[in-house]
Design an enzyme around this catalytic site. Structure first.
Site, short mmCIF file in Angstrom:
data_model
loop_
_atom_site.label_atom_id
_atom_site.label_comp_id
_atom_site.label_asym_id
_atom_site.label_seq_id
_atom_site.Cartn_x
_atom_site.Cartn_y
_atom_site.Cartn_z
CG ASP A 134 54.26 78.63 42.60
OD1 ASP A 134 54.18 79.72 42.02
OD2 ASP A 134 54.93 77.67 42.17
CG ASP A 188 55.19 83.50 40.82
OD1 ASP A 188 56.40 83.58 41.09
OD2 ASP A 188 54.72 82.56 40.16
CD GLU A 189 58.21 80.39 43.75
OE1 GLU A 189 58.67 79.50 44.50
OE2 GLU A 189 58.82 80.84 42.77
MG LIG Z 1 54.31 80.42 39.95
#
Ligand SMILES: [Mg+2]
Length: 421
Positions: free
Chosen positions: A9, A110-111
């Site tokens: 993350d 973003d993960e």
């Molecule tokens: Mg994040």
């Protein structure tokens, strides 16, 4: 076979990505000063999309208007969102992850989840490998991530959410009582604000309290289906596989997730405009058009929903995509569930230059006008970068196109209903 899953993350993604670009250009590091990502500060109509840790100290919240954020912190440094930069950074860190395992599931911009099961021979020490991935992303790309390690996706994701930034955490089965059961129940993945309130009323304050309840007990509080999920989640049980879905080569999509939730229609529409702007720029840049527009959202209890519309005439026009997305969004969202993620995807792509003649030829003049605006904006962006210009809301034109789409959809629905009867 024992499973091993990593969840990676990016820490404050939009802000970190902008900051790492600025640091490369020899500018101040946005992560170390009160700063935020949000539209054009001169217009003061835009909202905060992401903020730095120093900005959090001023109680600046994601989703609030820039003007309000500036009142709380007059020295706040602002940067405009740049979705093409985010796209590049996202691809770059996923690429690094893919060099460790072929099974990578991108969960949002973003993960991602990495399935590291059965790789003991190549990577005998998972924690060491996690540090290596984290440090490689930091040194090669200039931004930090958290890595969570567990025997399933749930535990890996819970672990990556422990202390931030730039950390590796584990949540193995034997660690669940100490590391997970002690947390407030609202921290359990899929538990949103409303569920947390319901549980707390039944004296369930921690995840451990929830894990002690029987299945029937939990179901009587939150309903059968969701109750079953919470029953297993509270014990750290999750059998969902890491899905290695190939990226949609044929479509175009842009999505954005929020650290704090989006809670009003007004905020949501502003976010939609900036997403529509970005995805439309990309499709035009490729010389393509789409016959299908889809909107997807994720609410804060981690439910995904999407809604799409097929068009008679393919489009690449920003205001048109925005206006269709808005209609779709308004039909999709119940108006009160807090939103964690919003996205627009354009599918059913055509690259044929000649547009099919429209039956609504009267509107073609207006379309030409929209195209000229898009072209001018694109030219500026291609010369000076995507951050040079951003769209304003509520222009007369947008309102006109909105009315047109609402009427078209209404007619379509009526005729569909008619044919079913
Ligand atoms: Mg994040």
């Amino acid at each position: 076979m024992k499973r091993l899953v990593f969840h990676i993350d990016v820490n404050s993604a939009f802000l970190s990505w902008e900051a790492s670009r600025r640091v490369r250009d020899g500018k101040d590091d946005l992560r170390l000063i009160p700063s935020c990502i949000g539209g054009n500060p001169e217009k003061r109509t835009s909202i905060v999309l992401a903020k730095s840790i120093p900005a959090k100290k001023y109680n600046i919240r994601t989703g609030e208007p820039i003007s309000m954020a500036l009142r709380k912190c007059p020295d706040l440094v602002m940067a405009e969102p740049d979705f093409s930069l985010y796209d590049k950074c996202s691809k770059a860190f996923i690429e690094i992850c893919k060099s460790y395992t072929p099974v990578v599931e991108q969960f949002s911009i973003d993960e991602c989840f990495l399935d590291m099961s059965g790789m003991e021979r190549i990577y005998p020490e998972p924690i060491k490998t996690a540090y290596e991935i984290k440090d490689r992303i930091k040194s090669e790309l200039g931004f930090t991530v958290n890595v969570g390690i567990g025997s399933n996706k749930l535990c890996a994701k819970m672990a990556s959410d422990f202390e931030k930034p730039d950390k590796v955490h584990t949540l193995f089965e034997n660690e669940i009582p100490d590391k997970m059961w002690t947390l407030p129940v609202s921290e359990l993945i899929s538990v949103g604000k409303n569920t947390a309130v319901k549980l707390e009323k039944s004296y369930v304050r921690t995840i451990g309290d929830l894990a002690k309840l029987s299945l029937q007990n939990i179901q009587s509080i939150v309903g059968n289906k969701f109750g079953e999920q919470l029953y297993y989640y509270s014990k750290g049980i999750d059998e969902s596989p890491v899905l290695d879905v190939p990226s949609k080569a044929k479509g175009y999509s842009v999505e954005t997730s929020f650290e704090d939730n989006i809670t009003t229609r007004e905020q949501a529409h502003k976010v939609l405009l900036s997403i529509a702007d970005s995805v439309a720029f990309r499709i035009r840049d490729d010389g393509a058009k789409a016959y299908c527009v889809a909107v997807n959202i994720r609410t804060n209890d981690f439910r995904n929903k999407s809604h799409q519309r097929h068009l008679d005439i393919a489009t690449d026009i920003t205001t048109e995509i925005y206006s269709i997305s808005k209609v779709l969004f308004d039909e999709l969202w119940d108006g009160h569930s807090p939103l964690r993620l919003m996205g627009i995807s354009l599918n059913d792509i055509t690259r044929e230059g000649n547009e099919q003649m429209s039956l609504f030829s009267a509107s073609d003049k207006n379309k030409d006008k929209e195209r000229k605006i898009d072209k001018a904006v694109d030219n500026l962006r291609n010369r000076f970068g995507t951050a040079i210009i951003s769209r304003g809301l509520n222009s007369e034109n947008t309102a006109r196109i909105d009315r047109k789409h609402k009427a078209q959809f209404e007619n379509k629905r009526k005729s569909n209903n008619g044919s079913k009867q």
